[in-house]
Structure formats: structure tokens, C-alpha cells
Design a protein around this motif. Structure first.
Motif, PDB file in Angstrom:
ATOM      1  N   ALA A 103       0.853  -1.191   0.000  1.00  0.00           N
ATOM      2  CA  ALA A 103       0.000   0.000   0.000  1.00  0.00           C
ATOM      3  C   ALA A 103       0.882   1.231   0.000  1.00  0.00           C
ATOM      4  O   ALA A 103       1.742   1.390   0.877  1.00  0.00           O
ATOM      5  CB  ALA A 103      -0.922   0.013   1.219  1.00  0.00           C
ATOM      6  N   GLY A 104       0.704   2.118  -0.996  1.00  0.00           N
ATOM      7  CA  GLY A 104       1.467   3.354  -1.063  1.00  0.00           C
ATOM      8  C   GLY A 104       0.970   4.376  -0.062  1.00  0.00           C
ATOM      9  O   GLY A 104      -0.059   4.183   0.608  1.00  0.00           O
ATOM     10  N   LYS A 105       1.668   5.500   0.037  1.00  0.00           N
ATOM     11  CA  LYS A 105       1.315   6.505   1.028  1.00  0.00           C
ATOM     12  C   LYS A 105      -0.056   7.118   0.760  1.00  0.00           C
ATOM     13  O   LYS A 105      -0.704   7.639   1.660  1.00  0.00           O
ATOM     14  CB  LYS A 105       2.382   7.599   1.061  1.00  0.00           C
ATOM     15  CG  LYS A 105       2.611   8.318  -0.249  1.00  0.00           C
ATOM     16  CD  LYS A 105       3.734   9.341  -0.130  1.00  0.00           C
ATOM     17  CE  LYS A 105       4.005  10.043  -1.447  1.00  0.00           C
ATOM     18  NZ  LYS A 105       5.105  11.039  -1.324  1.00  0.00           N
ATOM     19  N   ASP A 106      -0.517   7.054  -0.502  1.00  0.00           N
ATOM     20  CA  ASP A 106      -1.844   7.555  -0.840  1.00  0.00           C
ATOM     21  C   ASP A 106      -2.917   6.478  -0.740  1.00  0.00           C
ATOM     22  O   ASP A 106      -4.075   6.716  -1.079  1.00  0.00           O
ATOM     23  CB  ASP A 106      -1.833   8.148  -2.245  1.00  0.00           C
ATOM     24  CG  ASP A 106      -1.315   7.158  -3.284  1.00  0.00           C
ATOM     25  OD1 ASP A 106      -0.969   6.015  -2.895  1.00  0.00           O
ATOM     26  OD2 ASP A 106      -1.251   7.520  -4.476  1.00  0.00           O
ATOM     27  N   GLY A 107      -2.523   5.281  -0.294  1.00  0.00           N
ATOM     28  CA  GLY A 107      -3.471   4.191  -0.131  1.00  0.00           C
ATOM     29  C   GLY A 107      -3.687   3.340  -1.353  1.00  0.00           C
ATOM     30  O   GLY A 107      -4.446   2.376  -1.307  1.00  0.00           O
ATOM     31  N   ASP A 108      -3.022   3.659  -2.472  1.00  0.00           N
ATOM     32  CA  ASP A 108      -3.178   2.874  -3.690  1.00  0.00           C
ATOM     33  C   ASP A 108      -2.362   1.587  -3.621  1.00  0.00           C
ATOM     34  O   ASP A 108      -1.322   1.529  -2.959  1.00  0.00           O
ATOM     35  CB  ASP A 108      -2.730   3.688  -4.911  1.00  0.00           C
ATOM     36  CG  ASP A 108      -3.790   4.677  -5.357  1.00  0.00           C
ATOM     37  OD1 ASP A 108      -4.934   4.557  -4.879  1.00  0.00           O
ATOM     38  OD2 ASP A 108      -3.471   5.569  -6.165  1.00  0.00           O
ATOM     39  N   PRO A 109      -2.816   0.546  -4.335  1.00  0.00           N
ATOM     40  CA  PRO A 109      -2.103  -0.733  -4.289  1.00  0.00           C
ATOM     41  C   PRO A 109      -0.874  -0.759  -5.189  1.00  0.00           C
ATOM     42  O   PRO A 109      -0.874  -0.219  -6.297  1.00  0.00           O
ATOM     43  CB  PRO A 109      -3.159  -1.733  -4.769  1.00  0.00           C
ATOM     44  CG  PRO A 109      -4.062  -0.940  -5.656  1.00  0.00           C
ATOM     45  CD  PRO A 109      -4.092   0.446  -5.072  1.00  0.00           C
ATOM     46  N   TRP A 110       0.179  -1.386  -4.707  1.00  0.00           N
ATOM     47  CA  TRP A 110       1.390  -1.681  -5.443  1.00  0.00           C
ATOM     48  C   TRP A 110       1.663  -3.173  -5.301  1.00  0.00           C
ATOM     49  O   TRP A 110       1.058  -3.851  -4.463  1.00  0.00           O
ATOM     50  CB  TRP A 110       2.581  -0.888  -4.902  1.00  0.00           C
ATOM     51  CG  TRP A 110       2.506   0.599  -5.081  1.00  0.00           C
ATOM     52  CD1 TRP A 110       1.596   1.456  -4.521  1.00  0.00           C
ATOM     53  CD2 TRP A 110       3.386   1.418  -5.850  1.00  0.00           C
ATOM     54  NE1 TRP A 110       1.843   2.746  -4.893  1.00  0.00           N
ATOM     55  CE2 TRP A 110       2.954   2.764  -5.715  1.00  0.00           C
ATOM     56  CE3 TRP A 110       4.512   1.161  -6.642  1.00  0.00           C
ATOM     57  CZ2 TRP A 110       3.593   3.822  -6.327  1.00  0.00           C
ATOM     58  CZ3 TRP A 110       5.150   2.232  -7.249  1.00  0.00           C
ATOM     59  CH2 TRP A 110       4.702   3.542  -7.106  1.00  0.00           C
ATOM     60  N   LEU A 111       2.563  -3.689  -6.097  1.00  0.00           N
ATOM     61  CA  LEU A 111       2.914  -5.103  -6.051  1.00  0.00           C
ATOM     62  C   LEU A 111       4.426  -5.240  -5.962  1.00  0.00           C
ATOM     63  O   LEU A 111       5.162  -4.646  -6.764  1.00  0.00           O
ATOM     64  CB  LEU A 111       2.401  -5.829  -7.294  1.00  0.00           C
ATOM     65  CG  LEU A 111       2.502  -7.361  -7.277  1.00  0.00           C
ATOM     66  CD1 LEU A 111       1.502  -7.949  -6.285  1.00  0.00           C
ATOM     67  CD2 LEU A 111       2.260  -7.935  -8.672  1.00  0.00           C
ATOM     68  N   ALA A 112       4.895  -6.007  -4.971  1.00  0.00           N
ATOM     69  CA  ALA A 112       6.323  -6.313  -4.838  1.00  0.00           C
ATOM     70  C   ALA A 112       6.577  -7.698  -5.395  1.00  0.00           C
ATOM     71  O   ALA A 112       5.882  -8.657  -5.036  1.00  0.00           O
ATOM     72  CB  ALA A 112       6.751  -6.246  -3.377  1.00  0.00           C
ATOM     73  N   VAL A 113       7.558  -7.808  -6.275  1.00  0.00           N
ATOM     74  CA  VAL A 113       7.914  -9.086  -6.888  1.00  0.00           C
ATOM     75  C   VAL A 113       9.368  -9.378  -6.570  1.00  0.00           C
ATOM     76  O   VAL A 113      10.249  -8.568  -6.857  1.00  0.00           O
ATOM     77  CB  VAL A 113       7.696  -9.064  -8.418  1.00  0.00           C
ATOM     78  CG1 VAL A 113       8.008 -10.420  -9.022  1.00  0.00           C
ATOM     79  CG2 VAL A 113       6.276  -8.642  -8.749  1.00  0.00           C
ATOM     80  N   SER A 114       9.601 -10.513  -5.947  1.00  0.00           N
ATOM     81  CA  SER A 114      10.957 -10.914  -5.600  1.00  0.00           C
ATOM     82  C   SER A 114      11.723 -11.245  -6.869  1.00  0.00           C
ATOM     83  O   SER A 114      11.289 -12.059  -7.685  1.00  0.00           O
ATOM     84  CB  SER A 114      10.915 -12.130  -4.665  1.00  0.00           C
ATOM     85  OG  SER A 114      12.206 -12.525  -4.298  1.00  0.00           O
ATOM     86  N   ALA A 115      12.880 -10.590  -7.052  1.00  0.00           N
ATOM     87  CA  ALA A 115      13.592 -10.700  -8.326  1.00  0.00           C
ATOM     88  C   ALA A 115      14.293 -12.040  -8.546  1.00  0.00           C
ATOM     89  O   ALA A 115      14.105 -12.665  -9.579  1.00  0.00           O
ATOM     90  CB  ALA A 115      14.592  -9.556  -8.460  1.00  0.00           C
ATOM     91  N   PRO A 116      15.084 -12.552  -7.599  1.00  0.00           N
ATOM     92  CA  PRO A 116      15.858 -13.744  -7.941  1.00  0.00           C
ATOM     93  C   PRO A 116      15.089 -15.034  -7.832  1.00  0.00           C
ATOM     94  O   PRO A 116      15.413 -16.007  -8.511  1.00  0.00           O
ATOM     95  CB  PRO A 116      16.999 -13.711  -6.918  1.00  0.00           C
ATOM     96  CG  PRO A 116      16.390 -13.052  -5.728  1.00  0.00           C
ATOM     97  CD  PRO A 116      15.415 -12.044  -6.273  1.00  0.00           C
TER      98      PRO A 116
END
Length: 580
Positions: free
Chosen positions: A67-80
């Protein structure tokens, strides 16, 4: 540590791989449509072209919602590698290597976090707690805000740290008895990040599970255990510490700390009022807490005197010796350990869960109905059932069946086919002593238990089948015939329950091509909204609305092995239920 870039996600080029499609069709043994029977739903809407969807590299197994500071969704993807252990279902506590962070809303930015190790708080994570060993041999930690170009680094020392990562707070310490202070990294509402040092709990030794334990939901308080096993409520901003006494077990929920002392007495601590109150109930050596119902302000226990709902005291009320309580089930009850999960309106539990052979029962928490025996003579449970609305993977060897799910106090479905007879995951299906499925798979109840979804005739290489919805009788009995199931779609692959009650289904997959569709099916309305066409190999789906109420994005993982096929994740709009 991170280098934001204003980059948009790549658009894939898609080809259909005709030879591969023909070969796959030959293997699957499926026709375009199984017979001429009409579907019981109407498909509406204009689907998007899958080839025009933005592609996120990676897989859902290696992803977490942020969740970003404005409340919008983001996605974290593990690279290796994958965030999940291969074959597992829970995120690893610590991620190794860099992360790619993707914004799911316009302008759909993407940046990379370069660090050695990262911990994430509960989903959706509002911060990333990162640390790494620098070239000077010193570990440094960072509390990073999602979607921000900020960098902050705080020195830890030459020993690898132990981290407790919250949404806006990070604390770290070392394994051993040489801790003198408890450093806390804190993000404040203006976005600034500061370090402050709290006193280390007296004589606490992390090797004995002492020291920091968890934050409350707002992260105003850090709960810790000192060397005498006293639980401490450490108020981070005011530096005040309240000694709650020696507690055997404790958890927080709804601005309350619920604890059990070493004599079995139950206590509640009001975090805002800073007041410790006896609940007025003592569990025996076999008794445990199994959950809380917040709306009713009741705690549910399982003990020799049955399943009981205890009224929690409130600040300002006179202290009481005995808690007002209701007996939900007088049968002696025993579970393995205490939990503080939020209970639904119906509790699914095992009154004798530590015995070799036991039952699974369900009872409404308001006491409006008597306990109902859902399973009898169960010899092994593969997943915990206490408090859950649905129960999956229950083995009942004494009855010669495998029970797949219990849904509230309404229904149970099970199979009698031995494992592997028709292929992995394929079996018959029974409910109320009547067979509803011959050789199918992926049976599951709807969120409200009113339907049982399943794929029939799915004993094929590609695991495709005809999707049905069986209405669940309000009070199923062996004497009442099951209603006829609704036919929803043909040649169906993935199905998944959506948070708004609809069913997501990947359909019409007999031949790979533009006729492959992703549908959001509203079974009560007998209507399906077409979301996308040309998606032929959807393997998983993540619903953003499960964590961000009101959001309609679906993150679909696609693993199309055909030439030019999609391979990664795409973001779709699920539409609005009842919009058509």
C-alpha cells in the motif's frame, strides 16, 4: 538503495501457436463443447484483448501486495526467486535479494529496491524493512515507504539483526544477552523517519523467546517479555511502560490485549485506557482460547466445561469475579493451543480435537441453533478448524471417505474415490449421502455457503471440466434429493472465489486461441461478465479487493507455454457486480 524510474510496463506480443494448440487438444481429449446442452447463465460485457494488457514479469508465488502513502495498491515481486517456498502457501518471513515494485494504478510506475534482505509486515504492507551488510562489515537497516524515492539507513553493528517489522515502525536487536537498548525506527505522519531508543526489557534473553514480541494494530505499543516472563506494554512515543504481569499467552485485537496467566486466569488490557481487568474466567490445564467475536465483545474458550462465549469487561464497569457467559456446547472441548482469530457467525470446531478419533461440529455464536455434528469418527485433520467458517482437507479413515470441506453449519462434501484412481486431484463428490460429481475436481463452497462449485469430467491432462454450481439446501438431509446443478461454462481451467461473491473462471480452453475467456460469474443472477479474451493459461489469481475494499483489480498469473504466449502477470478490471 533504490532507484525509482518513471517507466511503464511492457506490452507483450502475443501469438497463438497453432501447432502447440492442436497438440494440446489431442492430449486433453476435450471437445470444444461437451454435448449440446445450453448453459444456465448469460454472458454479457465486452472483454479486453489479452494481448493489449500490460505484463508484469514474475509470478504470484513471488509477489506481495503493498500500500502506497496515498493508499493505492502496489505489487512487490521478488527478483531472484520466489517469496513463497516451492509448494508452500505462506510468504517467507524474509526475502533475499532485490525487489521490483509495480504500481497497479496509473501512471503504473516501476522501480527496483536493491538490498540483501527484506521483511514485509502483514498484507498490504505499507513499508519495507530492509537490511544489508555493507563493505565496511557493518549491517545497516532501512524503513522504506512504498512508492517513495526516500532512502534512510541506520547502523546496526557487525552482528546480523533480528527485526520486528510493522507498517510504520521497525525495531531491531541481536540474538544474545548483550542488548542494552531497543532501537526503534519510526515513520511519522509528515513522512519523516527517526530513530529513538527504548530501554531493553530487564534481563530479557531472545534465546528464550524473550524481548520484543509484536506491535498493536496501530503500532502505538510494542509488547515485549522481560527476563521474569512479565509482559510489558511499551508505549513508543510517550516512553511509558506498563507491566502486565507474568503471562503464559497473549495477543492483541481491537485495541485490546487478551492474556492468559500461568494459573489459567484470563485478562484483558485496554490499550487506550492503560487498564488491566480480569475477565472472570479461568481455563484448566487443557483449556484454551479459540477466538473473539468483536461485534458481540465476546471471547470464546474451549475447555472441559464445553465451548463457552465469555462477555469481556469494559473500562468503567465494576470489576467482576465471574464473567457473564453462554454455553454454546456443553460437550467437553479440547484444542491444541490458544488463538485469537476473528470468529464468524458460525464456529467450526472439534470438541475433542486431541483424541485419536473425534468429531467436527458447528454452532452459531449467537446460540440460535444447537451444535450440529458435521463429521463423526474423524481420525486425522490436516488443517486447523477452530473458529473457521470453512474446513478443508479432513481425512476420516473410519468412514472410508475423505471429507474435503465443511461450510459453517450447513453442509459437508466428501469423496469416496481412492487417491489417484482417476488422476491427481480427480474424484467423485458426495453431499448429504448423495453423489453430485462423478469424475471431477476443484469443488468448493461459495463464500456464503449457498452454492457448491465443481468441475465435472475433469480427468484429463489439462484438468479441464464443465463448471457447475450446486445449490446447497438450507438444511441438507439424506431424505431430501439434491437440486439439479446449474451449468456455468465448458472446458474450464482455473476457478477462484472473488471477494464480492462472484466466481472467477477461465473458460472455453479446449483449443488455445482468442475464444479463451476469463469470466466473472454471478451465479444468483445467472449472469457472467466477460473480462478478457485470449487468456489461455491462467494459473493463479489475486484479488486486490480482498485487501483494498472497493478495488476491482484482479492480478492474473499466466503461464502460456505456446509460442509467443503470455508468461507473467496481467492486471484486469473485474467490473462491478450487478452492473449489467
Amino acid at each position: 538503495m533504490q532507484a525509482p524510474a518513471d517507466k511503464t510496463l511492457a506490452r507483450p506480443r502475443v501469438g497463438w501457436g497453432g501447432l502447440a494448440a492442436i497438440a494440446m487438444l489431442a492430449l486433453s481429449g476435450c471437445a470444444l463443447r461437451e454435448g449440446a446442452a445450453a448453459l444456465d447463465i448469460q454472458v454479457v460485457g465486452t472483454p479486453v484483448d489479452a494481448s493489449q494488457l500490460q505484463l508484469i514479469p514474475g509470478s504470484l508465488r513471488s509477489s506481495r501486495l503493498l500500500a502506497g502513502k496515498d493508499g493505492d495498491p502496489w505489487l512487490a515481486v521478488s527478483a531472484p526467486d520466489e517469496i513463497l517456498v516451492p509448494g508452500g502457501s505462506e510468504p517467507m518471513a524474509e526475502l533475499e535479494g532485490p525487489l521490483h515494485i509495480y504500481q497497479l494504478s496509473p501512471p503504473q510506475q516501476h522501480y527496483r529496491v536493491d538490498t540483501q534482505y527484506t521483511r514485509l509486515p502483514s498484507t498490504p504492507a505499507q513499508s519495507l524493512c530492509a537490511y544489508q551488510l555493507d563493505k565496511d562489515g557493518v549491517f545497516r537497516v532501512s524503513l522504506l515507504q512504498v512508492g517513495s524515492a526516500e532512502t534512510n539507513r541506520f547502523e546496526v553493528g557487525v552482528k546480523p539483526p533480528l527485526l520486528l517489522c510493522g507498517q510504520r515502525t521497525l525495531t531491531f536487536w541481536h540474538l544474545g544477552r548483550d542488548n542494552q537498548i531497543l532501537p526503534v525506527i519510526r515513520r511519522y505522519p509528515d513522512g519523516s523517519v527517526y530513530r529513538k531508543d527504548l530501554p531493553w526489557p530487564t534481563e530479557a534473553n531472545p534465546m528464550y523467546e524473550q524481548g520484543p514480541q509484536f506491535f498493536d494494530a496501530r503500532e502505538d505499543v510494542l509488547f515485549a517479555i522481560d527476563g521474569d516472563y512479565h509482559t510489558l506494554a511499551m508505549y513508543i512515543d510517550s516512553n511509558e511502560t506498563v507491566d502486565l504481569g507474568a503471562m503464559y499467552w497473549g495477543r492483541t485485537v481491537d485495541r485490546l490485549y487478551i492474556g492468559m496467566d500461568f494459573d489459567g486466569a484470563l485478562w484483558v488490557y485496554d490499550i487506550d485506557a492503560k487498564k488491566m481487568m480480569p475477565i472472570g474466567y479461568r481455563v484448566s490445564t487443557i483449556g484454551n482460547v479459540i477466538g473473539i467475536h468483536s461485534q458481540r465483545h465476546e471471547l470464546v474458550t474451549c475447555d472441559w466445561d464445553g465451548l463457552r462465549a465469555l462477555s469481556l469487561p469494559r473500562v468503567g464497569q465494576p470489576l467482576r469475579v465471574v464473567a457473564p457467559q453462554r454455553v454454546l456446547d456443553a460437550t467437553p472441548c479440547e484444542v491444541q493451543t490458544s488463538t485469537l482469530e476473528r470468529l464468524d457467525s458460525v464456529i467450526v470446531y472439534s470438541p475433542n480435537a486431541t483424541s485419536e478419533v473425534y468429531q467436527v461440529r458447528a454452532v452459531p455464536i449467537d446460540g440460535s441453533a444447537a451444535p450440529r455434528i458435521m463429521l463423526n469418527g474423524v481420525s486425522e485433520i490436516l488443517r486447523p478448524v477452530e473458529g473457521s467458517a470453512a474446513l478443508r482437507s479432513v481425512v476420516s479413515r473410519s468412514e472410508g471417505v475423505v471429507v474435503s470441506a465443511v461450510c459453517q453449519n450447513r453442509a459437508t462434501y466428501y469423496r469416496t474415490t481412492p487417491e489417484g484412481v482417476y488422476g491427481l486431484g480427480v474424484s467423485d463428490g458426495w453431499m448429504s449421502g448423495q453423489r453430485f460429481m462423478e469424475r471431477g475436481r476443484d469443488a468448493r463452497f461459495s463464500l456464503d455457503c449457498s452454492y457448491l462449485y465443481f468441475k465435472e469430467h475433469a480427468a484429463n491432462v489439462r484438468k479441464l471440466g464443465t463448471l457447475h454450481a450446486l445449490p446447497v439446501p438450507i438444511d441438507p438431509t439424506r431424505d431430501q434429493p439434491l437440486p439439479a446443478p446449474l451449468r456455468l461454462a465448458y472446458n474450464v481451467g482455473l476457478i477462484a472465489l472473488m471477494p464480492d461473491g462472484r466466481l472467477l473462471a477461465s473458460t472455453d480452453l479446449a483449443v488455445l486461441g482468442p475464444q479463451n475467456r476469463l469470466l466473472a460469474i454471478d451465479v444468483p443472477r445467472q449472469q457472467a461478465q466477460a473480462l478478457a479474451w485470449g487468456l489461455s493459461a491462467v494459473t493463479r489469481a489475486l484479488f486486490v479487493g480482498s485487501y483494498f475494499p472497493g478495488r476491482r483489480e484482479i492480478i492474473a498469473e499466466v503461464r502460456d507455454g505456446s509460442v509467443g504466449g503470455l508468461h507473467g502477470m496481467v492486471v484486469l478490471d473485474s467490473g462491478e457486480r450487478g452492473a449489467n
